[in-house]
Design a protein around this motif. Structure first.
Motif, PDB file in Angstrom:
ATOM      1  N   PHE A  53       0.814  -1.210   0.000  1.00  0.00           N
ATOM      2  CA  PHE A  53       0.000   0.000   0.000  1.00  0.00           C
ATOM      3  C   PHE A  53       0.851   1.265   0.000  1.00  0.00           C
ATOM      4  CE2 PHE A  53      -2.633   3.089   2.513  1.00  0.00           C
ATOM      5  CZ  PHE A  53      -3.628   3.292   1.563  1.00  0.00           C
ATOM      6  N   ILE A  54       1.847   1.315   0.872  1.00  0.00           N
ATOM      7  CA  ILE A  54       2.752   2.469   0.950  1.00  0.00           C
ATOM      8  C   ILE A  54       4.188   1.967   0.883  1.00  0.00           C
ATOM      9  CG2 ILE A  54       3.619   4.351   2.390  1.00  0.00           C
ATOM     10  CD1 ILE A  54       0.832   4.549   3.647  1.00  0.00           C
ATOM     11  N   THR A  55       4.957   2.495  -0.038  1.00  0.00           N
ATOM     12  CA  THR A  55       6.392   2.224  -0.086  1.00  0.00           C
ATOM     13  C   THR A  55       7.093   3.305   0.718  1.00  0.00           C
ATOM     14  OG1 THR A  55       6.216   1.204  -2.280  1.00  0.00           O
ATOM     15  CG2 THR A  55       8.402   1.924  -1.569  1.00  0.00           C
ATOM     16  N   ALA A  56       7.676   2.924   1.841  1.00  0.00           N
ATOM     17  CA  ALA A  56       8.269   3.897   2.753  1.00  0.00           C
ATOM     18  C   ALA A  56       9.608   4.413   2.219  1.00  0.00           C
ATOM     19  CB  ALA A  56       8.465   3.280   4.121  1.00  0.00           C
ATOM     20  N   PRO A  57       9.955   5.657   2.523  1.00  0.00           N
ATOM     21  CA  PRO A  57      11.282   6.162   2.171  1.00  0.00           C
ATOM     22  C   PRO A  57      12.373   5.325   2.832  1.00  0.00           C
ATOM     23  CG  PRO A  57       9.822   7.969   2.787  1.00  0.00           C
ATOM     24  CD  PRO A  57       9.112   6.695   3.142  1.00  0.00           C
ATOM     25  N   GLU A  58      13.546   5.310   2.235  1.00  0.00           N
ATOM     26  CA  GLU A  58      14.665   4.528   2.757  1.00  0.00           C
ATOM     27  C   GLU A  58      14.991   4.939   4.188  1.00  0.00           C
ATOM     28  OE1 GLU A  58      19.374   3.614   1.740  1.00  0.00           O
ATOM     29  OE2 GLU A  58      18.163   4.870   0.396  1.00  0.00           O
ATOM     30  N   GLY A  59      15.323   3.944   5.005  1.00  0.00           N
ATOM     31  CA  GLY A  59      15.744   4.209   6.374  1.00  0.00           C
ATOM     32  C   GLY A  59      14.662   4.097   7.413  1.00  0.00           C
TER      33      GLY A  59
ATOM     34  N   LYS B  28      -1.256   1.872  14.656  1.00  0.00           N
ATOM     35  CA  LYS B  28      -2.686   2.032  14.921  1.00  0.00           C
ATOM     36  C   LYS B  28      -3.283   2.987  13.900  1.00  0.00           C
ATOM     37  CE  LYS B  28      -3.606  -0.433  18.632  1.00  0.00           C
ATOM     38  NZ  LYS B  28      -2.318  -1.136  18.650  1.00  0.00           N
ATOM     39  N   VAL B  29      -4.569   2.756  13.571  1.00  0.00           N
ATOM     40  CA  VAL B  29      -5.298   3.604  12.639  1.00  0.00           C
ATOM     41  C   VAL B  29      -6.227   4.547  13.403  1.00  0.00           C
ATOM     42  CG1 VAL B  29      -7.037   3.642  10.811  1.00  0.00           C
ATOM     43  CG2 VAL B  29      -5.218   1.937  10.761  1.00  0.00           C
ATOM     44  N   ASP B  30      -6.123   5.841  13.095  1.00  0.00           N
ATOM     45  CA  ASP B  30      -7.082   6.834  13.557  1.00  0.00           C
ATOM     46  C   ASP B  30      -8.161   6.920  12.478  1.00  0.00           C
ATOM     47  OD1 ASP B  30      -8.551   9.059  14.206  1.00  0.00           O
ATOM     48  OD2 ASP B  30      -6.841  10.397  14.474  1.00  0.00           O
ATOM     49  N   ARG B  31      -9.262   6.212  12.673  1.00  0.00           N
ATOM     50  CA  ARG B  31     -10.297   6.110  11.643  1.00  0.00           C
ATOM     51  C   ARG B  31     -11.003   7.444  11.421  1.00  0.00           C
ATOM     52  NH1 ARG B  31     -13.075   0.431  13.688  1.00  0.00           N
ATOM     53  NH2 ARG B  31     -11.125  -0.721  13.964  1.00  0.00           N
ATOM     54  N   ASP B  32     -11.129   8.244  12.472  1.00  0.00           N
ATOM     55  CA  ASP B  32     -11.822   9.524  12.327  1.00  0.00           C
ATOM     56  C   ASP B  32     -11.086  10.458  11.379  1.00  0.00           C
ATOM     57  OD1 ASP B  32     -13.811   8.738  14.080  1.00  0.00           O
ATOM     58  OD2 ASP B  32     -12.801   9.582  15.830  1.00  0.00           O
ATOM     59  N   ASN B  33      -9.762  10.369  11.382  1.00  0.00           N
ATOM     60  CA  ASN B  33      -8.957  11.303  10.598  1.00  0.00           C
ATOM     61  C   ASN B  33      -8.173  10.646   9.475  1.00  0.00           C
ATOM     62  OD1 ASN B  33      -9.508  13.734  12.285  1.00  0.00           O
ATOM     63  ND2 ASN B  33      -8.471  12.523  13.863  1.00  0.00           N
ATOM     64  N   ASP B  34      -8.410   9.346   9.227  1.00  0.00           N
ATOM     65  CA  ASP B  34      -7.717   8.607   8.167  1.00  0.00           C
ATOM     66  C   ASP B  34      -6.205   8.745   8.284  1.00  0.00           C
ATOM     67  OD1 ASP B  34      -9.923   7.459   6.803  1.00  0.00           O
ATOM     68  OD2 ASP B  34     -10.347   9.392   5.867  1.00  0.00           O
TER      69      ASP B  34
ATOM     70  N   ALA C 202       8.772   8.064  15.029  1.00  0.00           N
ATOM     71  CA  ALA C 202       7.392   7.670  14.776  1.00  0.00           C
ATOM     72  C   ALA C 202       6.960   8.354  13.496  1.00  0.00           C
ATOM     73  CB  ALA C 202       6.486   8.078  15.933  1.00  0.00           C
ATOM     74  N   TYR C 203       6.065   7.682  12.751  1.00  0.00           N
ATOM     75  CA  TYR C 203       5.610   8.198  11.464  1.00  0.00           C
ATOM     76  C   TYR C 203       4.098   8.301  11.462  1.00  0.00           C
ATOM     77  CZ  TYR C 203      10.165   6.090  10.704  1.00  0.00           C
ATOM     78  OH  TYR C 203      11.475   5.718  10.850  1.00  0.00           O
ATOM     79  N   VAL C 204       3.600   9.333  10.791  1.00  0.00           N
ATOM     80  CA  VAL C 204       2.165   9.495  10.606  1.00  0.00           C
ATOM     81  C   VAL C 204       1.901   9.565   9.106  1.00  0.00           C
ATOM     82  CG1 VAL C 204       0.109  10.826  11.179  1.00  0.00           C
ATOM     83  CG2 VAL C 204       2.050  10.808  12.758  1.00  0.00           C
ATOM     84  N   TYR C 205       1.039   8.653   8.605  1.00  0.00           N
ATOM     85  CA  TYR C 205       0.693   8.598   7.192  1.00  0.00           C
ATOM     86  C   TYR C 205      -0.770   8.983   6.983  1.00  0.00           C
ATOM     87  CZ  TYR C 205       4.959   5.780   6.640  1.00  0.00           C
ATOM     88  OH  TYR C 205       6.262   5.325   6.649  1.00  0.00           O
ATOM     89  N   ASP C 206      -1.034   9.677   5.876  1.00  0.00           N
ATOM     90  CA  ASP C 206      -2.402   9.962   5.442  1.00  0.00           C
ATOM     91  C   ASP C 206      -2.877   8.776   4.614  1.00  0.00           C
ATOM     92  OD1 ASP C 206      -4.630  10.840   3.831  1.00  0.00           O
ATOM     93  OD2 ASP C 206      -4.104  12.900   4.323  1.00  0.00           O
ATOM     94  N   LEU C 207      -3.934   8.101   5.056  1.00  0.00           N
ATOM     95  CA  LEU C 207      -4.387   6.898   4.379  1.00  0.00           C
ATOM     96  C   LEU C 207      -5.134   7.188   3.078  1.00  0.00           C
ATOM     97  CD1 LEU C 207      -5.520   4.725   7.402  1.00  0.00           C
ATOM     98  CD2 LEU C 207      -3.455   4.476   6.012  1.00  0.00           C
ATOM     99  N   GLU C 208      -5.529   8.422   2.853  1.00  0.00           N
ATOM    100  CA  GLU C 208      -6.160   8.773   1.585  1.00  0.00           C
ATOM    101  C   GLU C 208      -5.121   9.054   0.507  1.00  0.00           C
ATOM    102  OE1 GLU C 208      -8.937  11.950   2.082  1.00  0.00           O
ATOM    103  OE2 GLU C 208     -10.427  10.686   3.086  1.00  0.00           O
ATOM    104  N   THR C 209      -4.082   9.809   0.869  1.00  0.00           N
ATOM    105  CA  THR C 209      -3.067  10.196  -0.118  1.00  0.00           C
ATOM    106  C   THR C 209      -1.852   9.287  -0.102  1.00  0.00           C
ATOM    107  OG1 THR C 209      -1.916  11.680   1.414  1.00  0.00           O
ATOM    108  CG2 THR C 209      -3.780  12.599   0.176  1.00  0.00           C
ATOM    109  N   LYS C 210      -1.703   8.471   0.966  1.00  0.00           N
ATOM    110  CA  LYS C 210      -0.542   7.600   1.198  1.00  0.00           C
ATOM    111  C   LYS C 210       0.734   8.400   1.495  1.00  0.00           C
ATOM    112  CE  LYS C 210      -2.253   4.121  -2.090  1.00  0.00           C
ATOM    113  NZ  LYS C 210      -1.878   3.208  -3.200  1.00  0.00           N
ATOM    114  N   LYS C 211       0.604   9.673   1.722  1.00  0.00           N
ATOM    115  CA  LYS C 211       1.767  10.522   1.969  1.00  0.00           C
ATOM    116  C   LYS C 211       2.092  10.606   3.464  1.00  0.00           C
ATOM    117  CE  LYS C 211       1.194  13.433  -2.122  1.00  0.00           C
ATOM    118  NZ  LYS C 211       1.004  14.820  -2.638  1.00  0.00           N
TER     119      LYS C 211
END
Length: 325
Positions: free
Chosen positions: A86-92, A99-105, A117-126
């Motif tokens: 689904f998401i190809t993470a940057p190197e490193g 955990k998924v925050d369903r209210d805010n995707d 720690a990383y936070v991803y937008d599940l709509e844009t995958k960014k």
């Protein structure tokens, strides 16, 4: 918080985990079957994964799982029995608990030995934001849980938690560190704090201490905490050996015991001062499961295979969350 994406020692984190596995893996491994009794496939492959550790429930039957070694994120469906990259993470990067925050995707991911720690937008995958929670190489950001207003992360090499607030608009804010009092905050050799789950509507947190096989309830306001006395049905004390990921629903806690290849379902009592093991869930498909996500009466667990250094495939296993009948 400054963003750092490259040059982190992810492979060193994996080597450290595998060394721990060689020391702690019991023999023989638990093999009793407890698969979910429906027509769904009980094993879902993560295609192309080079490692696995974290899993999180999304909307409906959707789950997300991470590649421990490179931070990639898979998306799957427990009903369809399939998953894909689904998401190809940057190197490193790395991907441990999530955990998924369903209210805010939003998807919150612990970064292991990167200290991040990383936070991803599940709509844009960014990537929404990268947090440097602790020094790389001297920390292990292991797992995460969500409350109504923030995400909480554990560090297996420090007696502290990290909170990332989430605004009403769904925007993650600056992280802060919460130092824990003894006993949970006392640091031993090896892995310390591991899994984490919110309880009592987020007014308390439960953290797992891997080395001690213990569970602690934590006040998120001041870091005070107490041991949760776990017993069996006869009242005899139980050590939750190799405790890893945690799932809480109401007064029920599922504690994943990775190298034992089992999950203990525990009935929590009152103000989380004690708990009683109701059953132990095992499966012939378990191969060092680490974390779990709950879908109704189904637990989805990811196999980390820490006891199999040459593993070339990784998967999610589905089992019944409790006995029926």
């Amino acid at each position: 918080m400054r963003n750092i994406h490259a040059g982190k020692p992810i492979r060193r984190a994996a080597v450290g985990i595998l060394a721990l596995a060689a020391f702690l893996v019991p023999a023989p491994l638990a093999t009793a079957a407890r698969a979910d009794r429906d027509d769904r496939t009980s094993v879902i492959t993560l295609p192309g994964a080079t490692g696995a550790e974290g899993i999180a429930a999304g909307e409906g039957d959707t789950f997300f799982a991470g590649d421990l070694l490179n931070g990639n994120i898979f998306r799957g469906d427990i009903d369809k029995g399939k998953a894909r990259l689904f998401i190809t993470a940057p190197e490193g990067r790395a991907a441990v608990g999530m955990k998924v925050d369903r209210d805010n995707d939003l998807l919150f991911v612990a970064g292991g030995e990167t200290g991040q720690a990383y936070v991803y937008d599940l709509e844009t995958k960014k990537t929404v934001r990268v947090y440097d929670l602790a020094p790389a190489g001297a920390s292990f950001i292991n797992d995460v849980t969500l409350t109504h207003d923030g995400a909480w992360f554990t560090n297996s090499r420090a007696g502290e938690l990290y909170r990332i607030p989430i605004s009403r608009d769904g925007i993650p804010g600056d992280a802060r560190t919460l130092a824990l009092d003894a006993p949970a905050g006392t640091v031993d050799e090896g892995f310390n704090l591991n899994g984490i789950a919110a309880a009592k509507n987020g007014h308390l947190l439960i953290v797992a201490h891997f080395g001690r096989g213990a569970l602690y309830s934590v006040d998120p306001d001041d870091g005070s905490n107490r041991l949760i006395d776990v017993t069996d049905s006869s009242g005899a004390p139980v050590t939750v050996t190799n405790v890893d990921g945690l799932v809480v629903r109401g007064n029920t806690l599922w504690a994943v015991q990775n190298f034992l290849n089992q999950v203990s379902r525990i009935d929590l009592k009152g103000s989380l001062r004690s708990g009683e093991v109701q059953e132990v869930i095992t499966s012939k498909n378990f191969d060092v499961p680490t974390t779990a996500a709950l879908f109704g009466n189904t637990l989805a667990l990811v196999n980390a295979k820490f006891a199999t250094p040459a593993a070339s495939s990784f998967e999610v296993v589905l089992v019944a969350a409790r006995s029926r009948g």
